[in-house]
Design a protein around this motif. Structure first.
Motif, short mmCIF file in Angstrom:
data_model
loop_
_atom_site.label_atom_id
_atom_site.label_comp_id
_atom_site.label_asym_id
_atom_site.label_seq_id
_atom_site.Cartn_x
_atom_site.Cartn_y
_atom_site.Cartn_z
N MET A 271 22.76 20.61 29.81
CA MET A 271 23.22 19.54 31.13
C MET A 271 24.52 19.15 30.79
SD MET A 271 20.07 17.39 32.16
CE MET A 271 20.71 16.31 33.18
N HIS A 272 24.98 18.86 29.06
CA HIS A 272 26.29 18.70 29.11
C HIS A 272 26.71 17.25 29.04
CE1 HIS A 272 27.74 22.22 28.04
NE2 HIS A 272 27.20 22.50 29.16
N ILE A 273 25.60 16.19 29.11
CA ILE A 273 25.51 15.17 29.10
C ILE A 273 25.89 14.28 27.97
CG2 ILE A 273 24.05 12.40 29.76
CD1 ILE A 273 24.18 14.59 31.86
N VAL A 280 20.28 7.79 25.03
CA VAL A 280 20.21 6.07 25.43
C VAL A 280 18.67 6.82 26.58
CG1 VAL A 280 20.46 4.46 27.08
CG2 VAL A 280 21.98 4.44 25.10
N ILE A 281 19.33 8.13 27.31
CA ILE A 281 18.00 7.84 28.55
C ILE A 281 16.40 8.76 27.63
CG2 ILE A 281 17.28 10.61 29.16
CD1 ILE A 281 20.08 10.76 29.77
N LEU A 287 10.41 4.72 24.20
CA LEU A 287 10.36 3.47 24.23
C LEU A 287 9.15 3.22 25.67
CD1 LEU A 287 10.95 0.61 22.72
CD2 LEU A 287 13.03 -0.10 23.95
N LEU A 288 9.56 3.02 26.45
CA LEU A 288 8.45 3.15 27.93
C LEU A 288 6.98 3.52 27.45
CD1 LEU A 288 11.17 3.56 30.77
CD2 LEU A 288 9.57 0.72 30.20
N ASN A 396 21.53 8.44 38.44
CA ASN A 396 21.07 8.97 37.93
C ASN A 396 21.11 8.82 36.48
OD1 ASN A 396 22.14 10.83 40.07
ND2 ASN A 396 23.95 11.04 39.63
N LEU A 397 21.26 7.88 35.78
CA LEU A 397 20.76 7.81 34.16
C LEU A 397 19.42 6.99 34.41
CD1 LEU A 397 22.33 7.62 31.48
CD2 LEU A 397 21.82 5.18 31.90
N ALA A 398 19.39 6.33 35.44
CA ALA A 398 17.82 5.29 35.89
C ALA A 398 16.86 7.06 35.93
CB ALA A 398 17.49 4.85 36.52
N TRP A 399 17.23 7.91 36.70
CA TRP A 399 16.40 8.41 37.18
C TRP A 399 16.10 9.94 35.90
CZ3 TRP A 399 13.27 10.35 40.81
CH2 TRP A 399 12.65 12.50 40.53
N LEU A 400 17.69 9.94 35.13
CA LEU A 400 16.89 10.53 34.28
C LEU A 400 16.14 10.13 32.94
CD1 LEU A 400 21.15 12.08 33.44
CD2 LEU A 400 18.18 13.57 34.39
N ILE A 401 16.24 9.03 32.98
CA ILE A 401 15.29 8.21 31.96
C ILE A 401 13.70 8.39 32.79
CG2 ILE A 401 14.12 6.01 31.38
CD1 ILE A 401 17.19 5.07 31.29
#
Length: 501
Positions: A271-273, A280-281, A287-288, A396-401
Motif C-alpha cells: 500500500m506504500h503507507i 502507528v496503525i 494496544l487495543l 482512513n487511518l482510523a479505518w485501517l486501524i
C-alpha cells in the motif's frame, strides 16, 4: 502457604516471566520492524527489491532455527531446571541484539555485514527457541488447574507487547531526530537499548525460585535422563507432538504473523503507507487487541482451548481476503490526487570497479500538507526506481486501524489459550522439550517464513493479495486436523487435553 501469599507468589512469577519474555520478543522484532532500513544498510543497493527479500530471508532464518533452540534448551530445562535455562536464553538474546546495532554497513565492510547479521540472527533464534517453553512451563507449573489458561495468557501477551514496544521505541527515536539522522545512525538506537532492558530483566529473574513441580521431581530423582528420547522416541508422545504441531501450532503461527507482521509489510510495501503512519496503525491495533489474549485465555478455562483456537483459525482464513481487499482500496493511488510539494535534489558521483563514473541522485520531498501522495524518485546506476508513498487522512487511518485490530482479535483467539493447551498435553518430566518443539516449528517455520513466501507470491503473480494464499491454506489444514483429532475432555477442575499436573 495462605491464600494471600499464594496469590502474591503467582503474580510475582507471572511478572518476572512475562517481563523477560517481552524483552526477548522486543529484541527479536526490532529487526523485522526495521527491515526496510536494514535492507539498505546491510545489503547491496543495486537491487532494492532483492535486498528487501534477502532481509526478510535473514529475518526468517531466526525463526527457522527456533526448533533447534527448543531441542537444545528444552533438554537443558528438563534436566537442569526451568529458571536457569531461561536466564541463559535471555543473555544470549540480549547480547546478539546489541551486537547487531554495532555492525558497520555493507558500504563499509562489504559482504561481511550480512554474514555477521545472519550469525547473530541464528543466535537470536536459538535463544528464543528456549525462552518461550521455559516461561510458559514455569508459569503453568505455578498455576492451579482451573486457572491455567488465565495465568498463562499473560505470557501470551508478551509477543504482541514486544512487537508493540519495538514499534514504540522506533517511532519515538524516529520522531526525535531528522529523517536523515535516523536513516544514517538513529536506527541503531533501538538495538543498543536492548542491553539495558536485558540486564534489568535478568536482575528480576535471578530472584525467582525453581518451579515447585520440577523441584519435587528432582528431589524424588524422577527427572528425565534423556528428554529427547522420551519426547520423540516414544511413539505415544511423538503422536502428541505431531498433533500439537499440525492440529494447533502451525495454524496459530500463520494467523499470528499475518495479523501483525504481514499486516505491517502489506501497509508499507504494497500500500506504500508512509513509515510513521504504518507503524502507528499497527501499534494502536496491537494496544487495543492485547487485553483479548487474557480474555480468551480465561474463557478457555470455562469452555475449553480447542473450541476457541479452531474458531479463530477458521474465521481468520475466511476473512483475510475481504479484510486485505478493503485495506488495499483504502490507499488506492488512482483515487487520490498528487499535490505540489517542496523538494531538493541530492547528487553524488562515484566510480565502479572498472573506473566508470556513476552518478547517483535523489529527489528528497518535504511537505506542509501531510495527507497526500508523494513520489520519491531515486536514480542509481542510470536506472530509475520510482517509489510512491501515501499519507492517508485521519478517517482512513482510523479505518485501517480497525481492519488490523480485527486481525489481532483472530490472533488473540488462537494464541491466548495455546500455552495452557501445550502444557497440558505433555507430562511434567519432558514438558519443556515436548511442548517447545511443535510450538517453535509452528511459529518459527510455518509462521516465520510467511513474510518471505508472501512477498515472493506477490512478486511472481503481480497480485497484491496473492500472499494470503499461504496463511489461508495452512490455517484451514490445521482446522481440519485439529477438529478431527484433538480430543478435549472436561475435568472437575476445568478443560484439558491431557491433564498431568
Amino acid at each position: 502457604m495462605n491464600a494471600s501469599n499464594s496469590k502474591q507468589s503467582i503474580w510475582q512469577v507471572i511478572f518476572a516471566s512475562s517481563a523477560g519474555t517481552l524483552i526477548e520478543w522486543y529484541d527479536f522484532y526490532i529487526f523485522g520492524s526495521l527491515s526496510l532500513i536494514l535492507s539498505e544498510k546491510f545489503f547491496p543497493d543495486s537491487n532494492p527489491t532483492l535486498a528487501y527479500i534477502a532481509t526478510l530471508a535473514t529475518f526468517a532464518v531466526g525463526f527457522i532455527v527456533r526448533p533447534f533452540g527448543a531441542i537444545v534448551f528444552g533438554r537443558l530445562g528438563d534436566m537442569v531446571g526451568r529458571k536457569y535455562t531461561f536466564l541463559l536464553t535471555l543473555l544470549i538474546m540480549g547480547g546478539s541484539t546489541f551486537a547487531i546495532g554495532l555492525i558497520p554497513g555493507y558500504a563499509t565492510i562489504g559482504i561481511l555485514a550480512p554474514i555477521l547479521v545472519l550469525i547473530l540472527r541464528l543466535a537470536q533464534g536459538l535463544a528464543l527457541g528456549g525462552e518461550y517453553g521455559g516461561a510458559a512451563t514455569y508459569v503453568a507449573e505455578h498455576s492451579p488447574d482451573h486457572r491455567r489458561g488465565y495465568y498463562t495468557s499473560f505470557i501470551q501477551t508478551t509477543a504482541t507487547l514486544g512487537l508493540f514496544v519495538s514499534l514504540g521505541v522506533i517511532l519515538l527515536t524516529r520522531m526525535s531526530m531528522t529523517p536523515e539522522s535516523f536513516n544514517a545512525w538513529g536506527w541503531r538506537i533501538p538495538f543498543w537499548l536492548s542491553i539495558f532492558l536485558v540486564l534489568m530483566s535478568y536482575y528480576i529473574r535471578i530472584k525467582l525460585q525453581e518451579s515447585p513441580l520440577f523441584t519435587k521431581l528432582k528431589a524424588e530423582g524422577k527427572t528425565s535422563k534423556n528428554p529427547l528420547k522420551e519426547s520423540f522416541g516414544n511413539k505415544e508422545n511423538l503422536k502428541l507432538v505431531l498433533l500439537a504441531l499440525f492440529g494447533a501450532a502451525m495454524g496459530q503461527g500463520v494467523v499470528w504473523y499475518t495479523g501483525q507482521f504481514y499486516a505491517l509489510s502489506f501497509l508499507q510495501n504494497t500500500m506504500h503507507i508512509e513509515f510513521v503512519q504504518s507503524n502507528v496503525i499497527i501499534a494502536i491495533a496491537l494496544l487495543l487487541g492485547t487485553p483479548f489474549f487474557i480474555y480468551f485465555g480465561h474463557l478457555s478455562d470455562k469452555v475449553g482451548r480447542k473450541k476457541i483456537m479452531m474458531t479463530g483459525m477458521l474465521i481468520a482464513a475466511l476473512a483475510y481476503y475481504p479484510i486485505y481487499g478493503a485495506m488495499d482500496r483504502t490507499a488506492d493511488l488512482s483515487l487520490k490526487t498528487e499535490v505540489a510539494e517542496m523538494h531538493r535534489i541530492e547528487s553524488s558521483i562515484s566510480k565502479d570497479a572498472d573506473g566508470v563514473s556513476i552518478e547517483k541522485s535523489a529527489k528528497i520531498h518535504t511537505y506542509t500538507d501531510s495527507t497526500k501522495v508523494s513520489e520519491i524518485t531515486t536514480t542509481m546506476n542510470n536506472k530509475t526506481d520510482v517509489k510512491t508513498q501515501v499519507s492517508v487522512s485521519n478517517a482512513n487511518l482510523a479505518w485501517l486501524i480497525f481492519l488490523v485490530f480485527i486481525q489481532v482479535l483472530f490472533v488473540t483467539m488462537v494464541y491466548g489459550p495455546i500455552a495452557a493447551f501445550l502444557v497440558e498435553l505433555f507430562p511434567t518430566r519432558i514438558r519443556y522439550t515436548s511442548m517447545s518443539l511443535p510450538y517453535h516449528i509452528g511459529n518459527g517455520v510455518f509462521g516465520g517464513l510467511l513474510p518471505a513466501i508472501a512477498t515472493l507470491l506477490v512478486q511472481q503473480t503481480g497480485n497484491h493479495l496473492a500472499g494470503l494464499i499461504y496463511p489461508i491454506a495452512i490455517a484451514l489444514i490445521c482446522v481440519v486436523i485439529g477438529v478431527i483429532f484433538i480430543k478435549e475432555k472436561k475435568t472437575k477442575e476445568g478443560y484439558a487435553e491431557v491433564a498431568d499436573l
